[in-house]
Scaffold this active site. Structure first.
Site, PDB file in Angstrom:
ATOM      1  N   HIS A 177     -59.407  -4.170  62.228  1.00  0.00           N
ATOM      2  CA  HIS A 177     -59.533  -5.543  62.572  1.00  0.00           C
ATOM      3  C   HIS A 177     -60.960  -5.829  62.480  1.00  0.00           C
ATOM      4  CE1 HIS A 177     -55.804  -4.984  65.138  1.00  0.00           C
ATOM      5  NE2 HIS A 177     -56.096  -3.918  65.377  1.00  0.00           N
ATOM      6  N   HIS A 190     -50.446 -10.670  47.716  1.00  0.00           N
ATOM      7  CA  HIS A 190     -48.974 -10.641  47.418  1.00  0.00           C
ATOM      8  C   HIS A 190     -49.208 -10.196  45.898  1.00  0.00           C
ATOM      9  CE1 HIS A 190     -46.260 -11.093  50.679  1.00  0.00           C
ATOM     10  NE2 HIS A 190     -47.222 -11.748  51.419  1.00  0.00           N
ATOM     11  N   ASN A 221     -49.792   1.786  55.268  1.00  0.00           N
ATOM     12  CA  ASN A 221     -49.170   3.210  55.392  1.00  0.00           C
ATOM     13  C   ASN A 221     -48.295   3.827  54.236  1.00  0.00           C
ATOM     14  OD1 ASN A 221     -46.403   3.652  56.448  1.00  0.00           O
ATOM     15  ND2 ASN A 221     -47.058   1.851  57.331  1.00  0.00           N
ATOM     16  N   THR A 222     -48.485   4.802  54.046  1.00  0.00           N
ATOM     17  CA  THR A 222     -47.506   5.429  53.226  1.00  0.00           C
ATOM     18  C   THR A 222     -47.335   6.830  53.662  1.00  0.00           C
ATOM     19  OG1 THR A 222     -49.249   6.345  51.543  1.00  0.00           O
ATOM     20  CG2 THR A 222     -48.093   3.949  50.871  1.00  0.00           C
ATOM     21  N   ARG A 223     -46.061   7.404  53.291  1.00  0.00           N
ATOM     22  CA  ARG A 223     -45.750   8.497  54.189  1.00  0.00           C
ATOM     23  C   ARG A 223     -44.562   9.074  53.185  1.00  0.00           C
ATOM     24  NH1 ARG A 223     -44.244   4.299  56.752  1.00  0.00           N
ATOM     25  NH2 ARG A 223     -41.967   3.775  57.209  1.00  0.00           N
ATOM     26  N   HIS A 238     -52.934  -4.120  57.519  1.00  0.00           N
ATOM     27  CA  HIS A 238     -52.144  -2.682  57.937  1.00  0.00           C
ATOM     28  C   HIS A 238     -51.830  -2.223  56.816  1.00  0.00           C
ATOM     29  CE1 HIS A 238     -48.221  -0.863  58.156  1.00  0.00           C
ATOM     30  NE2 HIS A 238     -48.642  -0.205  58.902  1.00  0.00           N
TER      31      HIS A 238
END
Length: 287
Positions: free
Chosen positions: A113, A157, A125-127, A123
């Protein structure tokens, strides 16, 4: 399924930690280069734990020159899924949950933020998730401006598309559409931002290929986000712009508390609540 995966788990967890280190260094570099009044922001790093097994690192910067609040968390957790989580996994088609609900998961999660209302929140994330019967990867990145600039959206993009196209030309349109659907706020009838990519349950049968793609998505984050931040962080802004930013943050908070899959999973499986809720903005407002 369990045999032979220890090395792969270690590789995935190690890579998520390495990505975290790169991002933390880059963000502190932005703070140093910004100039102006105030002390450059620094991350406060706190170990986190999960009662049933595992933990991670919560890295949060507050009150910086560029970042009003940013968190970059990594985790590696394991244990046994509770009944509610088992049902959720079974509903997603994960086999064997009723007979052997053990799991292991590792990943990186980031939410930023910004101080300047013209600089978009973001935002990423990778998991990787593993059970004795299945494994998969997931993640993505999406941009959340309160004041949209179409050129920023296009640039963000474009980097994500290039990362996808390097692995499969079908990935970007598929995962962009998934992000548009996933990051929609039904009770507001609108998206929480300008999208990006989102994927989950990725298991093509080729672990190396799927891990390589997940790495590309994570590595694309800084090239996608930093130029947008550089372009907007010095823009002049008004109190009206700040009001727009705070109201948009309220939308972001609503989504993360009501719909976000990662928030629900983290709280239901007993991970550190402060780490799970790191994504919430420092200040928000509702109309």
């Amino acid at each position: 399924m369990s045999n032979g995966f220890d090395d792969r788990k270690a590789r995935a967890a190690g890579w998520f930690r390495e990505l975290r280190d790169r991002i933390v260094t880059a963000f502190e570099g932005l703070e140093d280069s910004h100039g102006g009044s105030g002390t450059p922001g620094r991350f406060e790093v706190t170990p986190t734990s999960r009662a049933d097994g595992g933990g991670g690192l919560m890295s949060v910067m507050r009150g910086g020159r560029v970042f009003e609040k940013v968190g970059v968390n990594v985790s590696e957790v394991h244990g046994t899924l509770g009944e509610r989580a088992q049902r959720a996994m079974a509903a997603r088609g994960v086999p064997g949950m009723d007979s052997d609900p053990r799991f292991w998961a590792s990943g990186i999660s980031l939410v930023a933020h910004m101080v300047n209302p013209h600089s978009p929140a973001v935002h990423m994330n990778t998991r990787m998730f593993w059970t004795p019967h299945a494994w998969w990867f997931g993640g993505g990145s999406d941009l959340n401006p309160c004041i949209e600039y179409p050129e920023d959206t296009a640039a963000f993009h474009a980097v994500l598309k290039a990362a996808c196209d390097g692995h499969n030309p079908e990935y970007y349109p598929r995962f962009k559409a998934w992000a548009d659907e996933y990051f929609f706020v039904p009770h507001r009838g609108r998206a929480r931002g300008v999208g990006g990519i989102f994927f989950d349950d990725l298991n093509t049968g080729d672990w190396e290929a799927d891990f390589a793609f997940t790495q590309s998505v994570g590595s694309a984050f800084l090239p996608a986000f930093l130029p947008v931040t550089e372009a907007r962080r010095h823009a002049p802004w008004t109190e009206a712009d700040r009001e727009t930013q705070l109201i948009h943050r309220g939308l972001y908070a609503e989504y993360n508390l009501v719909y976000d899959r990662g928030t629900k999973f983290g709280l239901e499986t007993g991970h550190d609540a402060n780490a799970v809720l790191m994504s919430l903005p420092p200040l928000a407002r509702w109309p």
